[in-house]
Design a protein around this motif. Structure first.
Motif, PDB file in Angstrom:
ATOM      1  N   ASP A 110       1.190  13.893   0.031  1.00 53.61           N
ATOM      2  CA  ASP A 110       1.820  13.029   1.088  1.00 53.61           C
ATOM      3  C   ASP A 110       2.370  11.706   0.750  1.00 53.61           C
ATOM      4  O   ASP A 110       1.784  11.135  -0.562  1.00 53.61           O
ATOM      5  CB  ASP A 110       0.891  13.168   2.371  1.00 53.61           C
ATOM      6  N   GLY A 111       3.050  11.116   1.516  1.00 48.03           N
ATOM      7  CA  GLY A 111       3.741  10.120   1.161  1.00 48.03           C
ATOM      8  C   GLY A 111       2.891   8.541   1.014  1.00 48.03           C
ATOM      9  O   GLY A 111       3.200   7.725   0.388  1.00 48.03           O
ATOM     10  N   LEU A 112       1.692   8.814   1.851  1.00 49.74           N
ATOM     11  CA  LEU A 112       0.645   7.778   1.613  1.00 49.74           C
ATOM     12  C   LEU A 112      -0.047   7.829   0.228  1.00 49.74           C
ATOM     13  O   LEU A 112      -0.175   6.782  -0.335  1.00 49.74           O
ATOM     14  CB  LEU A 112      -0.182   7.740   2.933  1.00 49.74           C
ATOM     15  N   THR A 113      -0.395   8.882  -0.035  1.00 49.60           N
ATOM     16  CA  THR A 113      -1.114   8.966  -1.267  1.00 49.60           C
ATOM     17  C   THR A 113       0.010   8.839  -2.763  1.00 49.60           C
ATOM     18  O   THR A 113      -0.516   8.012  -3.292  1.00 49.60           O
ATOM     19  CB  THR A 113      -1.638  10.478  -1.796  1.00 49.60           C
ATOM     20  N   ALA A 114       1.115   9.087  -2.519  1.00 47.14           N
ATOM     21  CA  ALA A 114       2.121   8.701  -3.375  1.00 47.14           C
ATOM     22  C   ALA A 114       2.486   7.085  -3.265  1.00 47.14           C
ATOM     23  O   ALA A 114       2.579   6.659  -4.632  1.00 47.14           O
ATOM     24  CB  ALA A 114       3.515   9.311  -3.104  1.00 47.14           C
ATOM     25  N   THR A 115       2.307   6.535  -2.358  1.00 48.51           N
ATOM     26  CA  THR A 115       2.461   5.074  -2.439  1.00 48.51           C
ATOM     27  C   THR A 115       1.228   4.328  -3.000  1.00 48.51           C
ATOM     28  O   THR A 115       1.441   3.471  -3.749  1.00 48.51           O
ATOM     29  CB  THR A 115       2.583   4.592  -0.888  1.00 48.51           C
ATOM     30  N   ARG A 116       0.257   5.187  -2.752  1.00 50.44           N
ATOM     31  CA  ARG A 116      -1.079   4.263  -3.393  1.00 50.44           C
ATOM     32  C   ARG A 116      -0.939   4.404  -4.971  1.00 50.44           C
ATOM     33  O   ARG A 116      -1.357   3.660  -5.719  1.00 50.44           O
ATOM     34  CB  ARG A 116      -2.370   5.115  -2.968  1.00 50.44           C
ATOM     35  N   HIS A 117      -0.619   5.492  -5.293  1.00 53.18           N
ATOM     36  CA  HIS A 117      -0.132   5.688  -6.948  1.00 53.18           C
ATOM     37  C   HIS A 117       0.799   4.674  -7.245  1.00 53.18           C
ATOM     38  O   HIS A 117       0.523   4.032  -8.323  1.00 53.18           O
ATOM     39  CB  HIS A 117       0.189   7.019  -7.047  1.00 53.18           C
ATOM     40  N   LEU A 118       1.820   4.587  -6.567  1.00 55.47           N
ATOM     41  CA  LEU A 118       2.841   3.549  -6.979  1.00 55.47           C
ATOM     42  C   LEU A 118       2.308   2.105  -7.040  1.00 55.47           C
ATOM     43  O   LEU A 118       2.527   1.291  -8.076  1.00 55.47           O
ATOM     44  CB  LEU A 118       4.217   3.473  -5.967  1.00 55.47           C
ATOM     45  N   LYS A 119       1.407   1.730  -6.099  1.00 54.31           N
ATOM     46  CA  LYS A 119       0.892   0.502  -5.882  1.00 54.31           C
ATOM     47  C   LYS A 119      -0.243   0.183  -7.003  1.00 54.31           C
ATOM     48  O   LYS A 119      -0.631  -0.798  -7.073  1.00 54.31           O
ATOM     49  CB  LYS A 119       0.662  -0.033  -4.529  1.00 54.31           C
ATOM     50  N   GLU A 120      -0.677   1.297  -7.418  1.00 53.82           N
ATOM     51  CA  GLU A 120      -1.696   1.170  -8.557  1.00 53.82           C
ATOM     52  C   GLU A 120      -1.225   0.866  -9.983  1.00 53.82           C
ATOM     53  O   GLU A 120      -1.742   0.780 -10.993  1.00 53.82           O
ATOM     54  CB  GLU A 120      -2.692   2.388  -8.444  1.00 53.82           C
ATOM     55  N   ASP A 121      -0.048   1.128 -10.017  1.00 53.75           N
ATOM     56  CA  ASP A 121       0.871   1.159 -11.256  1.00 53.75           C
ATOM     57  C   ASP A 121       1.273  -0.269 -11.577  1.00 53.75           C
ATOM     58  O   ASP A 121       2.078  -0.518 -10.866  1.00 53.75           O
ATOM     59  CB  ASP A 121       2.027   2.287 -11.337  1.00 53.75           C
ATOM     60  N   PRO A 122       0.931  -0.666 -12.643  1.00 55.70           N
ATOM     61  CA  PRO A 122       1.162  -2.209 -13.042  1.00 55.70           C
ATOM     62  C   PRO A 122       2.850  -2.497 -13.122  1.00 55.70           C
ATOM     63  O   PRO A 122       3.087  -3.386 -12.767  1.00 55.70           O
ATOM     64  CB  PRO A 122       0.398  -2.536 -14.331  1.00 55.70           C
ATOM     65  N   VAL A 123       3.453  -1.248 -13.610  1.00 57.86           N
ATOM     66  CA  VAL A 123       5.105  -1.500 -13.515  1.00 57.86           C
ATOM     67  C   VAL A 123       5.649  -1.215 -12.363  1.00 57.86           C
ATOM     68  O   VAL A 123       6.755  -1.891 -12.343  1.00 57.86           O
ATOM     69  CB  VAL A 123       5.558  -0.461 -14.672  1.00 57.86           C
ATOM     70  N   LEU A 124       5.290  -0.389 -11.582  1.00 57.43           N
ATOM     71  CA  LEU A 124       5.852   0.074 -10.378  1.00 57.43           C
ATOM     72  C   LEU A 124       5.403  -0.742  -9.144  1.00 57.43           C
ATOM     73  O   LEU A 124       5.949  -0.681  -8.026  1.00 57.43           O
ATOM     74  CB  LEU A 124       5.739   1.690 -10.315  1.00 57.43           C
ATOM     75  N   LYS A 125       4.382  -1.630  -9.143  1.00 60.19           N
ATOM     76  CA  LYS A 125       3.624  -1.818  -8.070  1.00 60.19           C
ATOM     77  C   LYS A 125       4.513  -2.725  -6.966  1.00 60.19           C
ATOM     78  O   LYS A 125       4.434  -3.227  -5.853  1.00 60.19           O
ATOM     79  CB  LYS A 125       2.395  -2.518  -7.945  1.00 60.19           C
ATOM     80  N   ASN A 126       5.620  -3.384  -7.749  1.00 59.39           N
ATOM     81  CA  ASN A 126       6.217  -4.609  -6.933  1.00 59.39           C
ATOM     82  C   ASN A 126       7.383  -3.764  -6.377  1.00 59.39           C
ATOM     83  O   ASN A 126       8.141  -4.704  -5.725  1.00 59.39           O
ATOM     84  CB  ASN A 126       6.686  -5.611  -7.758  1.00 59.39           C
ATOM     85  N   ILE A 127       7.648  -2.737  -6.631  1.00 57.51           N
ATOM     86  CA  ILE A 127       8.773  -2.007  -5.812  1.00 57.51           C
ATOM     87  C   ILE A 127       8.521  -1.875  -4.270  1.00 57.51           C
ATOM     88  O   ILE A 127       7.383  -1.368  -4.063  1.00 57.51           O
ATOM     89  CB  ILE A 127       9.121  -0.557  -6.186  1.00 57.51           C
ATOM     90  N   PRO A 128       9.222  -2.511  -3.542  1.00 63.09           N
ATOM     91  CA  PRO A 128       9.170  -2.201  -1.868  1.00 63.09           C
ATOM     92  C   PRO A 128       9.168  -0.833  -1.686  1.00 63.09           C
ATOM     93  O   PRO A 128      10.133   0.034  -1.952  1.00 63.09           O
ATOM     94  CB  PRO A 128      10.077  -3.239  -1.334  1.00 63.09           C
ATOM     95  N   VAL A 129       8.194  -0.199  -0.602  1.00 62.01           N
ATOM     96  CA  VAL A 129       8.176   0.836  -0.271  1.00 62.01           C
ATOM     97  C   VAL A 129       8.471   0.903   1.125  1.00 62.01           C
ATOM     98  O   VAL A 129       7.444   0.286   1.861  1.00 62.01           O
ATOM     99  CB  VAL A 129       6.827   1.738  -0.612  1.00 62.01           C
ATOM    100  N   ILE A 130       9.582   1.491   1.705  1.00 59.33           N
ATOM    101  CA  ILE A 130       9.376   1.610   3.077  1.00 59.33           C
ATOM    102  C   ILE A 130       9.163   2.997   3.723  1.00 59.33           C
ATOM    103  O   ILE A 130       9.609   3.907   3.158  1.00 59.33           O
ATOM    104  CB  ILE A 130      10.711   1.139   3.763  1.00 59.33           C
TER     105      ILE A 130
END
Ligand code: MN
Length: 128
Positions: A60-80
């Motif tokens: 789901d989108g919440l899990t995917a967002t957690r993965h993004l926010k744990e990634d040092p390269v991707l974590k600063n991308i705003p997620v709406i």
């Protein structure tokens, strides 16, 4: 150079609608129909902002967002988050998963463009 937006949305009509709205705002856009493909595109393209449907098949989108926010390269991308229900607990869940903001569906064209522009500006990006 216009900002690149990644849309992760499983519903074909919604995905087309979001892409058309982004097109009208002169944004570059790429899209995925599930979280796995979305994460792959995020790694490949490093978009300026991500529109994340919460209800997706598989991950789901919440899990995917957690993965993004744990990634040092991707974590600063705003997620709406795109939430189907405007329930307060869903909004809280989206924010606690690391989403920067949320939009309730059905999505209003003007609201979507305003939110996208707001979060791009906040992240110091071109607003299209
Ligand atoms: Mn969905």
């Amino acid at each position: 150079m216009s900002a690149k937006i990644l849309v992760i949305e499983d519903n074909d009509l919604n995905r087309k609608l979001f892409n058309a709205i982004l097109e009208s705002g002169h944004y570059d856009h790429i899209s995925a129909a599930d979280a796995e493909e979305g994460l792959k595109l995020a790694k490949e393209h490093h978009p300026d902002l991500i529109l994340m449907d919460i209800q997706l098949p598989g991950m789901d989108g919440l899990t995917a967002t957690r993965h993004l926010k744990e990634d040092p390269v991707l974590k600063n991308i705003p997620v709406i988050a795109l939430t189907a229900y405007a329930m307060p607990e869903d909004k809280e869940k989206a924010l606690s998963a690391g989403c920067d903001g949320y939009i309730s569906k059905p999505v209003d064209v003007q609201t979507l463009l305003e939110r996208v522009s707001f979060y791009l500006e906040k992240a110091g990006k071109e607003t299209g």
